[in-house]
Design an enzyme around this catalytic site. Sequence first.
Site, PDB file in Angstrom:
ATOM      1  N   TYR A  56      -3.141  -1.587   6.647  1.00  0.00           N
ATOM      2  CA  TYR A  56      -2.126  -1.939   5.636  1.00  0.00           C
ATOM      3  C   TYR A  56      -1.989  -3.451   5.398  1.00  0.00           C
ATOM      4  CZ  TYR A  56       1.758  -1.852   9.249  1.00  0.00           C
ATOM      5  OH  TYR A  56       2.592  -2.039  10.301  1.00  0.00           O
ATOM      6  N   GLU A  57      -1.288  -3.806   4.362  1.00  0.00           N
ATOM      7  CA  GLU A  57      -1.229  -5.190   3.859  1.00  0.00           C
ATOM      8  C   GLU A  57      -2.620  -5.735   3.540  1.00  0.00           C
ATOM      9  OE1 GLU A  57       1.492  -5.966   2.980  1.00  0.00           O
ATOM     10  OE2 GLU A  57       2.795  -4.801   4.276  1.00  0.00           O
ATOM     11  N   GLY A  58      -3.464  -4.889   2.996  1.00  0.00           N
ATOM     12  CA  GLY A  58      -4.858  -5.267   2.703  1.00  0.00           C
ATOM     13  C   GLY A  58      -5.741  -4.882   3.872  1.00  0.00           C
TER      14      GLY A  58
END
Lengths: 596, 596
Positions: free
Chosen positions: B440-442
């Site tokens: 997550y978050e890229g």
Amino acid sequence: MPQYTPPFNDIQFVLHDLLQVERGLKSIPAHADLDAITLDAILEEAGKFASEVVFPLNQVGDREGCTFKDGVVTTPTGFKEAYRRYVETGWPSLSCDPEYGGQGLPELVNTAVMEMFNSANQAWTMYPGLSHGAYEALIAHGTPEQKQVYLPRLVAGEWTGTMCLTEAHCGTDLGLVKTRAVADPGGGYRLTGTKIFISAGEHDMAENIVHLVLARLPDAPPGTKGISMFVVPKFIPDAAGRVGERNAVQCGSIEHKMGIHGNATCVINLDGAQGWMVGEPNRGLNAMFVMMNGARIGVGMQSLGLAEAAYQNARAYARERLQMRSLSGPKAPDKPADPIIVHPDVRRMLLTQKAYIEAARAFTYWIGLNIDIEQRHPDEQARREAADLVSLLTPVLKGFITDNGYESTTLAMQVFGGHGYITENGMEQFVRDARINMIYEGTNTVQALDLLARKVLADQGRKLIKLGGLIQGFIQAQSERPAMREFVDPLAELLGEVHKLTVEIGRKAMQDPEEVGAAATPFLRVIGHVVFAWFWARMARVAMDRIEAGEADPVYRSKLATARFYYARLLPEAQFRIREIRTGAGSLMALEEREF
Amino acid sequence: MPQYTPPFNDIQFVLHDLLQVERGLKSIPAHADLDAITLDAILEEAGKFASEVVFPLNQVGDREGCTFKDGVVTTPTGFKEAYRRYVETGWPSLSCDPEYGGQGLPELVNTAVMEMFNSANQAWTMYPGLSHGAYEALIAHGTPEQKQVYLPRLVAGEWTGTMCLTEAHCGTDLGLVKTRAVADPGGGYRLTGTKIFISAGEHDMAENIVHLVLARLPDAPPGTKGISMFVVPKFIPDAAGRVGERNAVQCGSIEHKMGIHGNATCVINLDGAQGWMVGEPNRGLNAMFVMMNGARIGVGMQSLGLAEAAYQNARAYARERLQMRSLSGPKAPDKPADPIIVHPDVRRMLLTQKAYIEAARAFTYWIGLNIDIEQRHPDEQARREAADLVSLLTPVLKGFITDNGYESTTLAMQVFGGHGYITENGMEQFVRDARINMIYEGTNTVQALDLLARKVLADQGRKLIKLGGLIQGFIQAQSERPAMREFVDPLAELLGEVHKLTVEIGRKAMQDPEEVGAAATPFLRVIGHVVFAWFWARMARVAMDRIEAGEADPVYRSKLATARFYYARLLPEAQFRIREIRTGAGSLMALEEREF
């Protein structure tokens, strides 16, 4: 919902194109009649059963898990029924001895079948898998009476088996086993103690459960030389194999664990349970090793199976999921974005899985064939040589394939992005299930020590030199094929370096025994890469020949490209590990305990 | 039951011995008054709260998860109460602007506090963590009215925040966002669409939830340049920040997932929900990047936290668990076996964790200090240089530390053997929780591309050269210290090679843009090792100086030994990755899609 299709294409490539197993089996009279068509037909049926009956239970089993109440274990919805059909269809008896009702097929067949069942459902497959281990231990060490009573039932799948080794305070160090066995005036022994982590230790799928238990006799010497093996049935059978009275062996509870929820991991309490010795007194660990070696190969097959299933789903997702444009220009201009399989880093993740899976398949099937040679070949020399290879490479198969299997399933999940973290999509279950394989049947540290200390150094490198000779033979045979140099040159270089490295480790170990423990884990990875590099070179050769002969099947182009990927991107790890080994034990041993 | 003790010793080593943060903070007027005693006292209080209040909820949260019924999410037992105490004690306002009720402490303090809270309970810490992100986005881009309404409540922790980016068909590729925002004649906008994977998207812990939502205006250009950001509160506040009417933003369901069970991962339905634009139209992705960069650093801190907690438990287990004798003779002859911490391979596993954790702590706290310089230093040049370093190294912090964190927690679990697989022991939860951080978050692929394509190549290597200059300066400063050559020589060699490598990649990328994608992931690992090797050399230098000065604290001997371990056994991965990069894109791109 994840999908699974048995990878017949690649299985056939390995069996026929690469290993030419018909030729190998021809040299074993017991298997000389097995032709390719029959072999493929059996595998196709097994694949059908695995994908249609067992695979649909994989997520159910994870979600429901086993339940425990008042000593009774209930398996997840559908498990019992699938097992009943499995027994009815005769799958348990595949590679068992016809004397006990088996079909007498090669172990190789079992290997391929087990791959598919493990792809379908590792937790379920452990129930029959452990039975096969019990079968192997009893056929090797049981008395004629034990064989008559137990083997036909195990072969038929009516009863299942377990291995009862671990206790709360000892897993790796079985010399510490405390369970006691006292001679019973009425015959046999009475066992008392508590075993933990007993997979398939209690369940509702079979009429009886045959525990093979390690315990100590009252006068046993301490340590590993004082351990004996006993057969302890859940229900005590009569001489004809009819189940009778309930034995004092009870499941005390089952564990909540990270994965393989569908398999009951049991605490087993022996409370004066009746047991009968298998093999000689105080030689139980030896007898158990028959079972353990089979189980270690079985664990490698579990990880191969999981990695294959995870890869298939990652590949399908990568073809469908649209996200971003290719850096070299749109590849699907008619769609809002390109399928992610166009992106190099997604390809890196997929190819890592593919390269590890296909090499593992070639390697394990070849080991399966060597087990058949070891067990049934008429020539003693051939048997001994196969036995040496199997013995050397069992820890590599277990350790290397389970480490790679965890990495592969982790990457397969990563291809799914956030959707991989969601339980429904099934990808994270593959990772959780794969995680146990690095631990049980001897942690991968134990495998690495077995390889380096026992199979290599204690043997003066004899078995390793034998493997090196095979690889050298292959390398020499390629001299007329300049196109093979891209594979053969680095393989030869690595092989030479491994021989030097092994001598170095042996020399250092004489000065400081900690050097063995310090080198073991990276050494296993190096040997794993030697084996995989050899198989990838062999597969590349087959593919080149077929492409040159004008065969259009994309499998050959794919093989050659995957071999190149493996040599470019994965094999260089071997150099890194060699460098790591050469730094020695110093940096590991410098800290005092309180300095951690 | 796992344990957690805040690692104050090492935190103090990093803050005072290594980074000498007092000196750094002195140069920033806003923080010049913060002395070491106050700083340590704040951290001690935070550590107490984390370990005594939040950590005991970690396993409960995993076991119970969040429950969803009729649009309402109930968090696990104790979560709400702990959050109430957290708010009462004033922790949310730590590094926030005093203008909105914050305590105005440095971001560095928040960094150290977040490490400890994440060690204690990642799932719980995500609730306040996301609020801090919303605070940062609004303070940077909000209108004065938005700031007045939202910031005091977020700072006080009375309201929490979310980031609503992802939709079912797009995560990485936010250009595909479909949620629509239409101007509302009554003021503001009406938003319609469905967001997924919204962490902390709905819960029972706070009075209001402030969603920051990406959506498209009716006339927006396609792709990433047509996305705007909106603030969409769960309850619509009046100008004084009193909550009013319920907005048409609803949680549709929550996900079942591999880990972080205590945090609600929500489907959020916007059904003509009222929202107000934050920042300029069509520039929403830019505005969101403020929040995303903070969040990426936050995710790195999550993995550092989990790795630390897992390591502490693995270390304790390795000291207690008796199994096998040391290969160099018994170390605990009075006991039935030696503690497993004597075995080299167990030490390898522990030291890998320790080396990664301590370097990550040094690195992230240094980044924290640079964020303070970037935000508050009076000198513009200093601010710009700090901003460049933070920008360059944010993807490294996120990608490298989360990959290492997964490996570390996996190893910590492995030290436990079979007991690591059992849920009760808590080790497998660390692995499951750590797994999301790579996604997550890229995803870490996105981080790698951000680093190589945007931060290095698009910038002509300018920022990377700046980092290289700092490291070069350190290397030169060691020339009068021959004992440092064991660290400085390999560091200098690696640095030289990285500069060559970067030029090579840049040149190849001009011929074939796929080379960037093919190099990105191993390149991030190389840069991660450059940074870690630099910090290990710096820590070794401090330790050498202290030991020479006669300080007896074992932390210094431990640091030096761990630095040597890192250089011997982990850093060589950089060479392997460099070799991998040099093989180029060819082996990745050769296969046609059907050949996978």
